[in-house]
Motif scaffolding. Structure first.
Motif, PDB file in Angstrom:
ATOM      1  N   VAL A 103       0.791  -1.387   0.065  1.00  0.00           N
ATOM      2  CA  VAL A 103       0.042  -0.031  -0.045  1.00  0.00           C
ATOM      3  C   VAL A 103       0.784   1.379  -0.006  1.00  0.00           C
ATOM      4  O   VAL A 103       0.720   2.210  -0.701  1.00  0.00           O
ATOM      5  CB  VAL A 103      -1.026   0.124   1.216  1.00  0.00           C
ATOM      6  CG1 VAL A 103      -1.772   1.244   1.381  1.00  0.00           C
ATOM      7  CG2 VAL A 103      -2.122  -1.107   1.237  1.00  0.00           C
ATOM      8  N   ILE A 104       1.881   1.033   0.793  1.00  0.00           N
ATOM      9  CA  ILE A 104       2.779   2.401   0.894  1.00  0.00           C
ATOM     10  C   ILE A 104       3.576   2.587  -0.601  1.00  0.00           C
ATOM     11  O   ILE A 104       3.507   3.434  -1.064  1.00  0.00           O
ATOM     12  CB  ILE A 104       3.793   1.984   1.955  1.00  0.00           C
ATOM     13  CG1 ILE A 104       3.236   2.542   3.296  1.00  0.00           C
ATOM     14  CG2 ILE A 104       5.007   3.370   2.047  1.00  0.00           C
ATOM     15  CD1 ILE A 104       3.898   2.083   4.592  1.00  0.00           C
TER      16      ILE A 104
ATOM     17  N   LEU B 205       0.905   4.050  -3.127  1.00  0.00           N
ATOM     18  CA  LEU B 205       0.693   5.281  -2.780  1.00  0.00           C
ATOM     19  C   LEU B 205       1.959   6.313  -3.162  1.00  0.00           C
ATOM     20  O   LEU B 205       1.805   7.334  -3.569  1.00  0.00           O
ATOM     21  CB  LEU B 205       0.462   5.658  -1.205  1.00  0.00           C
ATOM     22  CG  LEU B 205      -1.042   5.059  -0.581  1.00  0.00           C
ATOM     23  CD1 LEU B 205      -1.274   5.132   0.504  1.00  0.00           C
ATOM     24  CD2 LEU B 205      -2.115   5.884  -1.515  1.00  0.00           C
ATOM     25  N   SER B 206       3.335   5.757  -2.826  1.00  0.00           N
ATOM     26  CA  SER B 206       4.262   6.415  -3.215  1.00  0.00           C
ATOM     27  C   SER B 206       4.320   6.776  -4.550  1.00  0.00           C
ATOM     28  O   SER B 206       4.918   7.754  -5.090  1.00  0.00           O
ATOM     29  CB  SER B 206       5.467   5.842  -2.474  1.00  0.00           C
ATOM     30  OG  SER B 206       6.321   5.019  -3.269  1.00  0.00           O
TER      31      SER B 206
END
Lengths: 834, 118
Positions: free
Chosen positions: B95-96, B99-100
């Protein structure tokens, strides 16, 4: 994309990163999962046997050390020099049990709160109160000065441990380090000695027995105290004691001192003349006595020794033609085991057996010529003293003297331990306090030196020389050479000079309550000389045994007033077997270690069955009765008889002993496992069937409790009596030292009960299943050095990695009473240190 | 196309490097850097997929039964079901990463638009 979305995304990332930080231990590569890779390497990928991890270089090694890990989880260390040998053992132990040894090292040093926080605080305080860290330093300094060679072995062991730690990357750290967010610390001889002192304290008797005994006396009267806690267990005689005979040792006894044993043992040793404290004072300090017991019990770990078995037979009585030894020490059954199996070869040593993880050498094992085992004798080797206090002063011989104190810091808070002339003050209430006298607080623990002498022994005489240096904790050392055999109760026993009511003086071991600390009259005046320690060497009857029964009978020159023995059930089993069987083979010895006949149930059952005969029974009761009637007092998993018998006794305990003991806050008596309870019931059934304990009528008492029991079991189990098998109510569990169930093994159905040689201890508590067995035979060992036969098994393996089959490779054999031939080793993998 | 493939490959390499060398999820942010060349509507999905698959693939180093046993035992200690425990870190990591990737490609797109306007 709209520009204003970007800060939101950034913020969500930041929040996610912060919230996920505790989960870093779940990183698939760096986190806990690498624990699974250790299994993959050696087990799952089926790498070839004799896989060698080569090329580990350590500049301090003189010559290469080879470590072979065998299929049965034993570490064989081969070196050319003692320094290298113990370096290798340190490296091996660390490679298999780093967390376990560091955890217990920290517990013993009174600093486990630095790893586990507040939860470890009471444990740390207990260690400082008992004085373990200070005692370890005392021994350390003594060894460095007086035994530099032994000290160098301890250093070599530490260097080996630290060599392993130095090349350990964070991925290979054992799971528990990562769960606790802890890092391995560098090992040193101090931690070895602290753990040795910690174990020694766990196996030291006296203090707790004296306090508990006094609590019973203060709460009731002498006749109840004697009934519940007789000086000698019921049905004991001079054939059963470890040293057979009337107690005479090397020609010396009580009678020679002009003291009549019958007179001495008829006295009330709880009285003022014996302990210097009137009963009224004892009654007023019951809460203080309770505090003292709580303060010195470690709430985090538990090494209480309920019992152990050992026996030795002569060459004439053995089918091998040489003496045989059998030993199974009963300790807390941790996973991983406190034992680690090693075979040390080279540098003048060739010794195989079990070491305590964290301590070099072999503690129980054999050389080519000798073998030895250990059990605990329950004579008092520590004492309790009642102190009169005023502020920070204590009363001694009419004067108030300042108490010394030692301060330490735990979790940022300062604590102090105060000392009187007798030892640390372990509890205080108002103007009274209780101090602990344990000779290890004043003298270095030379047991460590004795262990190296045992490991290097080549004759029976060498074993006896080692026994002379063994001081803490006192142990029954079962010893065999190629031709000689025997048991000696080695260790330091403080003596108290008592003046009997008839004016004669006699030096005794221990007491029946705390002693008056304000008077010099009850101070220890010395220790039992080695030549007068209870012992039996090459006895004529051809056997000796020491399963925790009294060590000497009534004419022993130093009466064991503070003898808090177990019930003698196992001793009677061994005695009857060894005295009847003419020639004993190795397999006979194995059979005896696995024996599941409860001696007390064998004697008590007929009285129970007779009481129930003629009772008007329901269908369920009638079935349960027939199982009890036909049962032959063995505790196998598939039998119903043991369940019916055990819960009947539990009901009887509940309606008799518990009903009056618990009212007075005496919980410990019925919580003990190898207690006097069944033998007390038997004694009363024979001699006082109208006892008030049975509400005046044994028959009705048994019937009432039987009806209650069947109703209880039918509710808790089912209505089908034939399914009430022992294996459904009696389990053993190997629990993690951290107390985490997920890191424990079991529970497994287990044979035996608290009184069988194959011990499966539990207290008589009315619950289904019974409290899990957590203490039992921590290893089983049979040795006949003369015929070069050595067999052993323990409920564990080499590693502490619960995912590795090598962690519990011996468990199934242990559960099934099978053994490994210790001479046959098959190498699983090898590590070479250069 | 080639640029996209290169950026995906670079992202995969970065993902493995951060997983193997650095224990915390923060560094999943780095996965998104090479993906700035991909359009935001795809970059998030690529970042998520790369984060998830690379971290899950690390489990292939171990015996499945040992991982399962460990997840059950550790799950009991932490109070999370074992299966969730296995997927938890890869999921957060992915998820990180997703998103990044979205963030970097968004920044790139906006910067490009500003440049074009000038």
């Amino acid at each position: 994309m709209k520009w204003w979305i970007l800060p939101f995304i950034g913020a969500i990332i930041a929040v996610l990163v912060i919230l996920s930080s505790p989960f870093s231990i779940l990183n698939p590569y760096m986190g806990i999962w690498s624990e699974a890779s250790i299994v993959t390497r050696s087990e799952v990928l089926n790498l070839p046997k004799n896989l060698t991890y080569d090329g580990i270089f350590f500049p301090t090694l003189k010559r290469p050390v080879r470590i072979e890990v065998t299929d049965n989880g034993e570490g064989v260390i081969l070196a050319k020099d003692p320094y290298d040998l113990y370096f290798g053992e340190g490296y091996y132990q660390a490679s298999q049990r780093l967390f376990e040894m560091e955890f217990f090292g920290l517990v013993a040093s009174g600093n486990v709160s630095s790893w586990v926080g507040e939860e470890g605080l009471n444990s740390d305080l207990a260690m400082h109160l008992i004085g373990i860290p200070y005692n370890a330093n005392l021994t350390l300094n003594c060894l460095r000065m007086k035994y530099p060679v032994i000290y160098s072995y301890l250093e070599a062991f530490s260097n080996g441990v630290n060599a392993y730690i130095s090349q350990l990357n964070s991925r290979d750290e054992p799971l528990c380090f990562r769960l606790l967010h802890a890092k391995p610390y560098l090992w040193s001889p101090y931690y070895t000695l602290a753990f040795a002192e910690f174990m020694a304290w766990g196996l030291t008797s006296g203090f707790s027995g004296e306090i508990q005994s006094a609590m019973i006396y203060a709460s009731f009267n002498y006749s109840i105290a004697s009934l519940l806690n007789p000086y000698y267990p019921y049905f004991t005689n001079g054939n059963i004691t470890m040293m057979p005979g009337d107690g005479t040792i090397n020609g010396y006894n009580l009678t020679d001192q002009g003291v009549n044993p019958s007179y001495l043992w008829s006295l009330n040793w709880y009285q003022d003349w014996a302990i210097g404290i009137p009963k009224s004072t004892l009654q007023s300090i019951i809460p203080l006595m309770n505090y003292s017991l709580n303060n010195i019990s470690d709430p985090l770990t538990n090494f209480i020794d309920f019992g152990s078995n050992s026996w030795v037979v002569s060459g004439n009585k053995s089918t091998t033609g040489f003496p045989i030894l059998a030993n199974d020490p009963h300790l807390t059954l941790y996973f991983p085991s406190v034992w680690i199996q090693v075979w040390l070869m080279g540098g003048g040593y060739n010794v195989s057996g079990w070491a305590l993880a964290g301590i070099p050498g072999v503690l129980i094992g054999h050389t080519n010529q000798t073998a030895w085992g250990l059990t605990t004798p329950f004579g008092a080797s520590s004492d309790a003293y009642l102190e009169v206090l005023k502020g920070n002063d204590y009363l001694y011989e009419g004067n108030y003297l300042p108490m010394k104190h030692v301060s330490f810091v735990l979790l940022g808070k300062k604590y102090s331990v105060y000392y009187t002339n007798n030892g640390p003050l372990v509890a205080r209430e108002g103007n009274y306090g209780i101090s602990l006298y344990w000779p290890a607080q004043q003298s270095p623990m030379t047991t460590v030196v004795a262990e190296f002498l045992l490991d290097n022994s080549t004759s029976f005489a060498d074993l006896l020389r080692a026994a002379e240096l063994w001081n803490f904790p006192p142990q029954n050392m079962a010893l065999v050479g190629r031709h000689n055999f025997g048991i000696i109760n080695a260790g330091t026993y403080p003596l108290i000079n008592e003046t009997l009511p008839d004016g004669r003086n006699v030096m005794v071991i221990g007491s029946r309550g705390p002693l008056n600390g304000s008077s010099g009259r009850y101070e220890p005046v010395g220790f039992v000389p080695f030549k007068y320690l209870p012992q039996t060497i090459d006895p004529e009857r051809g056997y000796a045994f020491a399963p925790n029964q009294p060590t000497a009978w009534v004419n022993y020159p130093f009466p064991l007033i503070g003898g808090y023995w177990v019930s003698d059930g196992r001793a009677l089993d061994v005695y009857h077997y060894l005295s009847v069987v003419q020639k004993l083979s190795i397999s006979n010895m194995m059979g005896l270690q696995g024996n599941v006949t409860d001696y007390w149930s064998y004697l008590l059952k007929p009285y129970l069955v007779n009481s129930l005969k003629g009772m008007n029974m329901s269908g369920l009761e009638s079935k349960a009765y027939s199982y009890l009637q036909e049962w032959n007092s063995t505790f196998y998993q598939g039998e119903v008889g043991p369940t019916v018998y055990t819960y009947l006794i539990a009901e009887m305990v509940n309606t008799s002993l518990n009903s009056f003991l618990l009212k007075k806050g005496i919980y410990f008596y019925t919580q003990t496992s190898d207690s006097y309870i069944p033998s007390l019931f038997l004694y009363l059934a024979i001699n006082q069937p109208n006892s008030t304990l049975f509400n005046g009528n044994f028959t009705f008492f048994v019937r009432e409790n039987f009806a209650r029991e069947i109703s209880f079991l039918s509710l808790e189990l089912n209505q089908n009596v034939s399914s009430w098998t022992w294996g459904k109510v009696h389990y053993v569990e190997f629990y993690s030292p951290l107390g985490i169930t997920a890191l424990s093994l079991g529970p497994y159905p287990e044979w035996g009960d608290s009184f069988t040689l194959s011990a499966g201890y539990f207290p008589y508590v009315l619950q289904v299943p019974l409290p899990y067995v957590t203490i039992g035979p921590s290893l089983r060992f049979i040795a006949s050095p003369g015929s070069d036969q050595f067999y052993g098994v323990f409920p564990g393996g080499s590693t502490e990695n619960i995912l590795s089959p090598l962690a519990y490779v011996q468990l199934n054999k242990w559960l099934d009473f099978e053994y490994y031939n210790m001479n046959n080793v098959s190498v699983n993998y090898t590590i070479t240190l250069k | 196309m080639i640029r996209a493939i290169i950026s995906i490959l670079a992202s995969i390499v970065i993902s493995y490097a951060t997983l193997i060398l650095l224990p915390i999820t923060l560094f999943a942010v780095a996965i998104g850097i090479p993906l700035f060349l991909i359009k935001p509507r795809y970059s998030g999905i690529y970042g998520f997929a790369i984060g998830l698959l690379t971290s899950l693939s690390i489990y292939l180093l171990y015996s499945p039964s040992a991982v399962y046993q460990l997840s059950v035992r550790t799950g009991e200690i932490i109070g999370i079901p074992g299966s969730v425990l296995i997927i938890l870190y890869p999921l957060i990591y992915a998820v990180i990463a997703g998103l990044s990737s979205l963030l970097f490609s968004g920044i790139y797109e906006i910067a490009k638009n500003i440049g074009n306007r000038r």
